[in-house]
Design a protein around this motif. Sequence first.
Motif, PDB file in Angstrom:
ATOM      1  N   ASP A 406      19.357  47.114  28.097  1.00 28.90           N
ATOM      2  CA  ASP A 406      20.358  46.946  27.094  1.00 28.90           C
ATOM      3  C   ASP A 406      20.016  47.958  25.718  1.00 28.90           C
ATOM      4  O   ASP A 406      20.079  49.154  26.165  1.00 28.90           O
ATOM      5  N   GLN A 407      21.670  47.437  25.471  1.00 29.49           N
ATOM      6  CA  GLN A 407      21.941  48.332  24.712  1.00 29.49           C
ATOM      7  C   GLN A 407      22.173  47.802  23.077  1.00 29.49           C
ATOM      8  O   GLN A 407      23.041  46.261  23.467  1.00 29.49           O
ATOM      9  N   LEU A 408      21.401  47.754  21.542  1.00 35.14           N
ATOM     10  CA  LEU A 408      22.474  47.025  20.507  1.00 35.14           C
ATOM     11  C   LEU A 408      22.565  48.363  19.634  1.00 35.14           C
ATOM     12  O   LEU A 408      21.988  49.516  19.477  1.00 35.14           O
ATOM     13  N   TYR A 409      24.087  48.863  18.788  1.00 33.91           N
ATOM     14  CA  TYR A 409      24.358  49.848  18.142  1.00 33.91           C
ATOM     15  C   TYR A 409      24.378  48.620  16.748  1.00 33.91           C
ATOM     16  O   TYR A 409      24.836  47.246  16.886  1.00 33.91           O
ATOM     17  N   ASP A 410      24.240  49.701  15.725  1.00 34.96           N
ATOM     18  CA  ASP A 410      24.370  49.836  14.175  1.00 34.96           C
ATOM     19  C   ASP A 410      25.375  49.837  13.611  1.00 34.96           C
ATOM     20  O   ASP A 410      25.582  50.983  13.659  1.00 34.96           O
ATOM     21  N   LEU A 411      26.550  49.336  14.971  1.00 34.54           N
ATOM     22  CA  LEU A 411      28.216  50.083  13.887  1.00 34.54           C
ATOM     23  C   LEU A 411      28.844  50.201  12.632  1.00 34.54           C
ATOM     24  O   LEU A 411      29.353  51.816  12.142  1.00 34.54           O
ATOM     25  N   SER A 412      28.206  49.497  12.479  1.00 30.36           N
ATOM     26  CA  SER A 412      28.099  50.105  10.286  1.00 30.36           C
ATOM     27  C   SER A 412      27.896  52.455  10.096  1.00 30.36           C
ATOM     28  O   SER A 412      27.604  52.005   8.827  1.00 30.36           O
ATOM     29  N   VAL A 413      26.569  52.355  10.387  1.00 36.08           N
ATOM     30  CA  VAL A 413      25.895  53.280  10.313  1.00 36.08           C
ATOM     31  C   VAL A 413      26.444  53.950  11.574  1.00 36.08           C
ATOM     32  O   VAL A 413      25.691  55.711  11.547  1.00 36.08           O
ATOM     33  N   ASP A 414      26.339  53.525  12.745  1.00 38.23           N
ATOM     34  CA  ASP A 414      26.008  54.520  13.792  1.00 38.23           C
ATOM     35  C   ASP A 414      27.435  53.732  14.890  1.00 38.23           C
ATOM     36  O   ASP A 414      27.616  53.465  15.977  1.00 38.23           O
ATOM     37  N   PRO A 415      28.759  54.607  14.083  1.00 37.70           N
ATOM     38  CA  PRO A 415      30.254  54.329  14.717  1.00 37.70           C
ATOM     39  C   PRO A 415      30.079  54.655  16.387  1.00 37.70           C
ATOM     40  O   PRO A 415      31.151  54.580  16.732  1.00 37.70           O
ATOM     41  N   ASP A 416      29.082  55.654  15.857  1.00 43.27           N
ATOM     42  CA  ASP A 416      29.924  56.604  17.525  1.00 43.27           C
ATOM     43  C   ASP A 416      28.317  56.094  18.350  1.00 43.27           C
ATOM     44  O   ASP A 416      28.653  56.605  20.307  1.00 43.27           O
ATOM     45  N   GLU A 417      27.343  55.343  18.336  1.00 39.74           N
ATOM     46  CA  GLU A 417      26.917  54.349  19.297  1.00 39.74           C
ATOM     47  C   GLU A 417      25.381  54.841  19.907  1.00 39.74           C
ATOM     48  O   GLU A 417      25.821  55.546  21.083  1.00 39.74           O
ATOM     49  N   LEU A 418      25.255  56.403  18.521  1.00 39.14           N
ATOM     50  CA  LEU A 418      24.332  57.266  19.282  1.00 39.14           C
ATOM     51  C   LEU A 418      22.952  56.740  19.546  1.00 39.14           C
ATOM     52  O   LEU A 418      21.648  57.356  20.358  1.00 39.14           O
ATOM     53  N   ASP A 419      22.813  55.452  18.355  1.00 35.39           N
ATOM     54  CA  ASP A 419      21.724  55.019  18.523  1.00 35.39           C
ATOM     55  C   ASP A 419      21.308  53.382  19.331  1.00 35.39           C
ATOM     56  O   ASP A 419      21.755  53.056  18.896  1.00 35.39           O
TER      57      ASP A 419
END
Length: 509
Positions: A406-419
């Motif tokens: 699975d992948q989950l990203y918080d785009l408000s602080v991680d727009p490049d989807e690194l975390d």
Amino acid sequence: MASRPNILILMADQLTAGALPAYGNPVAKTPHLDRLAREGVVFDAAYCNSPLCAPSRAVLMSGRLPSATGAYDNAVEFPSQSPTFAHYLRADGYRTILAGKMHFCGPDQLHGFEERLTTDIYPADFGWTPDWTRPKERLDWFHSMDSVTQAGLCVRTNQMDFDEEVGFAARQKLYDIARDSDDRPFCMIVSMTHPHDPFTMADPYWSRYADAEIDMPRVPASVSAHDPHAARLRHVCGQDLQEITDDQVRAARHAYYAAISYFDDHVGALVGALTETKLVDDTIVIVIADHGEMLGERGLWFKMSFHEGASRIPLIVHAPGRFAAHRVSAPVSLVDILPTLGAMARNGAEAAYATAHDGRSLLPYCNGEDDDGVVFGEYCAEGVVAPMIMIRRARLKYIHCPTDPDQLYDLSVDPDELDNIAARAPHDPRLLALRAEAAGRWDLDRLHADVLASQKRRIFVNGALSQGHQTSWDFQPLRDASQMYMRNHMKLDDLEAMARFPKVVPTRS
């Protein structure tokens, strides 16, 4: 305004929102799109629902996800019994017109459009059917890295030939609408194939950019080194079969920006035709794309994933007399276009739908509302071997495929989807909630079986139809030369007066 608006939809192919100045990128030179954005409603978090040409366009037309229509990939028949926005607007008294690419497969090449002005650039048969039972085989129609390694300046391409025809036909139709006696409002979609790869472009567009102006990917390939989906995409595109140099990456991005400028000039010409014909004040102009382009980010190219580059698209609604210029932060998607057009055509009144749709009208957003929004996505084509789904809810994006982590990203602080929160914090309550939501929304085992059965049928049918005499499903535009320009059954003076725009007002002595 009480009158029902005309609607002009300007559609690009493979245009990622992040490449445009309207979305913060300073490289691209797009004065016409910039003006539409300044004067219009800009959706900052618009997405496609299936990041591939034909399934995304089927979603646009039907307001339904691929699991509802069976339009899984680039070689599947979009059912003729599926009501589209063209059917609904036509039933409401609109002229519905298509110019350009829509990648309809099968014998129905209209899907509710009253008129289609050009053929398609892509085939209408089942020849591009993926086969999940043979995941290691690279089929000859898959993407090739030749698009990157052979990028650069050219004089002419197949895609330029197509878009020149589309642009001319669409402008001519606007002039015809201004001159004829049909007083119905129109909805016309003009669908270009640029800036889709291969990454080549002619002057003057190539020379609008110096090499030093071209930005390079921000996110290195190492980020996706352990991502099984990224590995499959690299295989599908033959990315490991040839070395890709920095110079080639820069040339490909150079050509992509140049192709965006080429599309922008077409936008300017079409809006210019609206202005010349005095239709502009009564027309809502909508700019969209079918999906994005990774452009080398994470070491990936093209689309076929739910990362921002591949799935986030521009969405601009320009109607200064109706909607004040502003930006919308809520996540929205192409599945919302059908109910939005229905609401626009009825000046906000609720439309009656023949079947349920998966979207919601964006008219409240155009009128100034905003909220957390939600987007659902499905991908069932090449590059996966099981359905991949996505939920974008507020600031979070969740990506799930039964064969992959699975992948989950918080785009408000991680727009490049690194975390990837799912890998870092597997018990995060946000992850558990979205995982439960996905399990309740989708029966992925059943969808997987349906996709495999569809692929098997189409591979067989395509093989059978390739034997002996073949009858094409490709759309053939009909042009009746006996009714064009000047013919002897027409009165010359009447014809010339009718064809002139604006009409001459006789002077009084």
